[in-house]
Design an enzyme around this catalytic site. Structure first.
Site, PDB file in Angstrom:
ATOM      1  N   THR A   1       0.871  -1.183   0.000  1.00  0.00           N
ATOM      2  CA  THR A   1       0.000   0.000   0.000  1.00  0.00           C
ATOM      3  C   THR A   1       0.906   1.231   0.000  1.00  0.00           C
ATOM      4  O   THR A   1       1.671   1.439   0.935  1.00  0.00           O
ATOM      5  CB  THR A   1      -0.898   0.023   1.248  1.00  0.00           C
TER       6      THR A   1
ATOM      7  N   LYS B   1      -7.570   1.750  -3.088  1.00  0.00           N
ATOM      8  CA  LYS B   1      -7.259   1.282  -1.728  1.00  0.00           C
ATOM      9  C   LYS B   1      -7.507   2.419  -0.723  1.00  0.00           C
ATOM     10  O   LYS B   1      -7.956   2.185   0.397  1.00  0.00           O
ATOM     11  CB  LYS B   1      -5.805   0.802  -1.681  1.00  0.00           C
TER      12      LYS B   1
ATOM     13  N   LYS C   1      -0.212   4.921   8.597  1.00  0.00           N
ATOM     14  CA  LYS C   1       0.522   5.103   7.329  1.00  0.00           C
ATOM     15  C   LYS C   1      -0.483   5.297   6.191  1.00  0.00           C
ATOM     16  O   LYS C   1      -0.369   6.237   5.392  1.00  0.00           O
ATOM     17  CB  LYS C   1       1.395   3.871   7.046  1.00  0.00           C
TER      18      LYS C   1
HETATM   19  P1  NAP Z   1       5.357  -6.877   7.148  1.00  0.00           P
HETATM   20  O1  NAP Z   1       4.954  -8.137   7.867  1.00  0.00           O
HETATM   21  O2  NAP Z   1       6.181  -5.867   7.861  1.00  0.00           O
HETATM   22  O3  NAP Z   1       6.097  -7.353   5.815  1.00  0.00           O
HETATM   23  C1  NAP Z   1       6.835  -6.511   4.981  1.00  0.00           C
HETATM   24  C2  NAP Z   1       8.028  -7.315   4.537  1.00  0.00           C
HETATM   25  O4  NAP Z   1       8.719  -6.587   3.542  1.00  0.00           O
HETATM   26  C3  NAP Z   1       8.995  -7.580   5.687  1.00  0.00           C
HETATM   27  O5  NAP Z   1       9.325  -8.957   5.688  1.00  0.00           O
HETATM   28  C4  NAP Z   1      10.175  -6.682   5.361  1.00  0.00           C
HETATM   29  O6  NAP Z   1      11.435  -7.189   5.727  1.00  0.00           O
HETATM   30  C5  NAP Z   1      10.093  -6.592   3.851  1.00  0.00           C
HETATM   31  N1  NAP Z   1      10.675  -5.329   3.398  1.00  0.00           N
HETATM   32  C6  NAP Z   1      10.319  -4.080   3.794  1.00  0.00           C
HETATM   33  N2  NAP Z   1      11.066  -3.174   3.170  1.00  0.00           N
HETATM   34  C7  NAP Z   1      11.920  -3.849   2.382  1.00  0.00           C
HETATM   35  C8  NAP Z   1      12.927  -3.454   1.507  1.00  0.00           C
HETATM   36  N3  NAP Z   1      13.236  -2.160   1.307  1.00  0.00           N
HETATM   37  N4  NAP Z   1      13.620  -4.416   0.872  1.00  0.00           N
HETATM   38  C9  NAP Z   1      13.304  -5.717   1.065  1.00  0.00           C
HETATM   39  N5  NAP Z   1      12.353  -6.177   1.878  1.00  0.00           N
HETATM   40  C10 NAP Z   1      11.663  -5.229   2.536  1.00  0.00           C
HETATM   41  O7  NAP Z   1       4.067  -6.108   6.594  1.00  0.00           O
HETATM   42  P2  NAP Z   1       2.729  -6.716   5.990  1.00  0.00           P
HETATM   43  O8  NAP Z   1       1.683  -6.750   7.048  1.00  0.00           O
HETATM   44  O9  NAP Z   1       3.023  -7.949   5.212  1.00  0.00           O
HETATM   45  O10 NAP Z   1       2.313  -5.517   5.002  1.00  0.00           O
HETATM   46  C11 NAP Z   1       3.003  -5.299   3.792  1.00  0.00           C
HETATM   47  C12 NAP Z   1       2.268  -4.259   2.963  1.00  0.00           C
HETATM   48  O11 NAP Z   1       0.926  -4.690   2.731  1.00  0.00           O
HETATM   49  C13 NAP Z   1       2.162  -2.888   3.651  1.00  0.00           C
HETATM   50  O12 NAP Z   1       2.257  -1.869   2.692  1.00  0.00           O
HETATM   51  C14 NAP Z   1       0.767  -2.931   4.270  1.00  0.00           C
HETATM   52  O13 NAP Z   1       0.217  -1.621   4.427  1.00  0.00           O
HETATM   53  C15 NAP Z   1       0.011  -3.722   3.233  1.00  0.00           C
HETATM   54  N6  NAP Z   1      -1.174  -4.439   3.747  1.00  0.00           N
HETATM   55  C16 NAP Z   1      -1.110  -5.132   4.908  1.00  0.00           C
HETATM   56  C17 NAP Z   1      -2.255  -5.781   5.364  1.00  0.00           C
HETATM   57  C18 NAP Z   1      -2.242  -6.570   6.664  1.00  0.00           C
HETATM   58  O14 NAP Z   1      -3.334  -6.947   7.130  1.00  0.00           O
HETATM   59  N7  NAP Z   1      -1.095  -6.838   7.264  1.00  0.00           N
HETATM   60  C19 NAP Z   1      -3.453  -5.718   4.643  1.00  0.00           C
HETATM   61  C20 NAP Z   1      -3.466  -5.015   3.441  1.00  0.00           C
HETATM   62  C21 NAP Z   1      -2.317  -4.371   3.008  1.00  0.00           C
HETATM   63  P3  NAP Z   1      11.975  -7.243   7.247  1.00  0.00           P
HETATM   64  O15 NAP Z   1      11.768  -8.661   7.636  1.00  0.00           O
HETATM   65  O16 NAP Z   1      13.403  -6.846   7.173  1.00  0.00           O
HETATM   66  O17 NAP Z   1      11.156  -6.260   8.034  1.00  0.00           O
END
Ligand code: NAP
Length: 284
Positions: free
Chosen positions: A93, A168, A236
């Site tokens: 997102t 979104k 965010k």
């Molecule tokens: P998350 O668990 O923090 O996963 C993000 C992953 O991306 C982490 O494993 C992180 O690595 C990796 N990452 C971040 N920056 C990076 C970079 N520069 N280079 C390489 N890897 C990188 O978050 P999430 O819940 O999956 O959410 C991810 C996205 O989806 C966000 O934008 C969020 O707003 C969106 N989203 C989430 C949900 C939800 O319910 N969780 C629902 C809809 C949308 P590290 O292990 O090093 O942190």
């Protein structure tokens, strides 16, 4: 298909697992390598230590990272190694602005970039039931769609680059209002001394019914706020929404107020609580 996947977090890891189950060859990359290794051990996928290795030779490059800066960084590195004709699908997102910038950069390299944020949360990713809103080239989406389908129940093409992210934002505006409405309803029922279970039975079958009411009324009454999408992520997203509204002139008074309420929840220590924790603010 040969697929590179970046971002094996809460959402990305199960998506990449579904791609493997769908018969695709998936190479997974994550900033913290241990997470990529754990994913590979659990799924039989291949983990690599650089974006370059994940992108090399990939027909499709999927990512689900954190924010605008992460998408800029990963896309830049991927484009340096993807073959011409590759399609990047970004499930992060982000702002609509970064989606348009990345689409331009991809086009200059003979590739395509689709902004494809998702709704459905962790459960949707685990069960392969996400809703995907896509901006970008229709032909690129036609190639990516059969792949995205393995973890989605709905894929909607919204128009040019950025329009997936704008959609979104609409989703998050609607959620913010619904959750604050639910929080106030729970609060009022409690202050009025009503039996909250009976209130739920009475009102949840009528026009006040909502996903939030069905899934978060009883947990909010119990003060339980550990159900997925965190306040930190919502802030965010609402930040992106309010930036966009400043630029396009949309009037989002309720969304701006709810964003401030979430800031208060953060000040209470609720950064990682789920979005229904607006109710906690009222029961202090
Ligand atoms: P998350 O668990 O923090 O996963 C993000 C992953 O991306 C982490 O494993 C992180 O690595 C990796 N990452 C971040 N920056 C990076 C970079 N520069 N280079 C390489 N890897 C990188 O978050 P999430 O819940 O999956 O959410 C991810 C996205 O989806 C966000 O934008 C969020 O707003 C969106 N989203 C989430 C949900 C939800 O319910 N969780 C629902 C809809 C949308 P590290 O292990 O090093 O942190």
């Amino acid at each position: 298909m040969k697929i590179g996947f970046a971002g094996l977090g809460v959402m990305g890891a199960p998506m990449a697992r579904h791609l493997l189950k769908g018969g695709h060859e998936v190479t997974g990359f994550n900033r913290t390598f241990a997470k990529a290794q754990a994913w590979a051990e659990a799924t039989g996928g291949r983990a690599v230590e650089t974006v370059a290795e994940a992108a090399n030779g990939a027909e499709l490059f999927v990512m689900c990272v954190g924010n605008d800066d992460d998408v800029r960084q990963v896309t830049g590195e991927a484009l340096a190694h993807l073959p011409a004709g590759a399609v990047i699908v970004d499930h992060t997102t982000t702002s609509a602005k970064v989606a348009r910038e990345m689409a331009q950069a991809a086009t200059e390299q003979g590739c395509a970039f689709l902004d494809a944020p998702v709704s459905g949360g962790q459960a949707g990713a685990e069960n392969g039931q996400l809703t995907v809103m896509v901006g970008g080239d229709a032909e690129a989406l036609a190639r990516a769609e059969p792949v995205i389908k393995v973890y989605s129940k709905g894929i909607q093409h919204m128009g040019p680059s950025g329009s997936g992210q704008l959609t979104k934002m609409v989703n998050q505006i609607a959620i913010a209002g619904a959750v604050q409405g639910l929080a106030e309803a729970v609060h009022f029922a409690q202050v009025a001394g009503l039996d909250t279970d009976a209130v739920f039975e009475a009102v949840s079958k009528g026009s006040a019914q909502s996903w939030q009411m069905d899934n978060r009324w009883k947990t909010a009454v119990r003060g339980e706020f550990d159900f997925g999408f965190a306040v930190e992520w919502m802030r965010k997203d609402l930040g992106l929404v309010l930036d966009e509204a400043r630029a396009n002139g949309a009037r989002l008074a309720m969304t701006a107020l709810t964003d401030q309420f979430y800031a208060e929840v953060q000040a209470m220590g609720g950064n990682r609580w789920d979005t229904s924790s607006l109710a906690a603010r009222l029961s202090r």
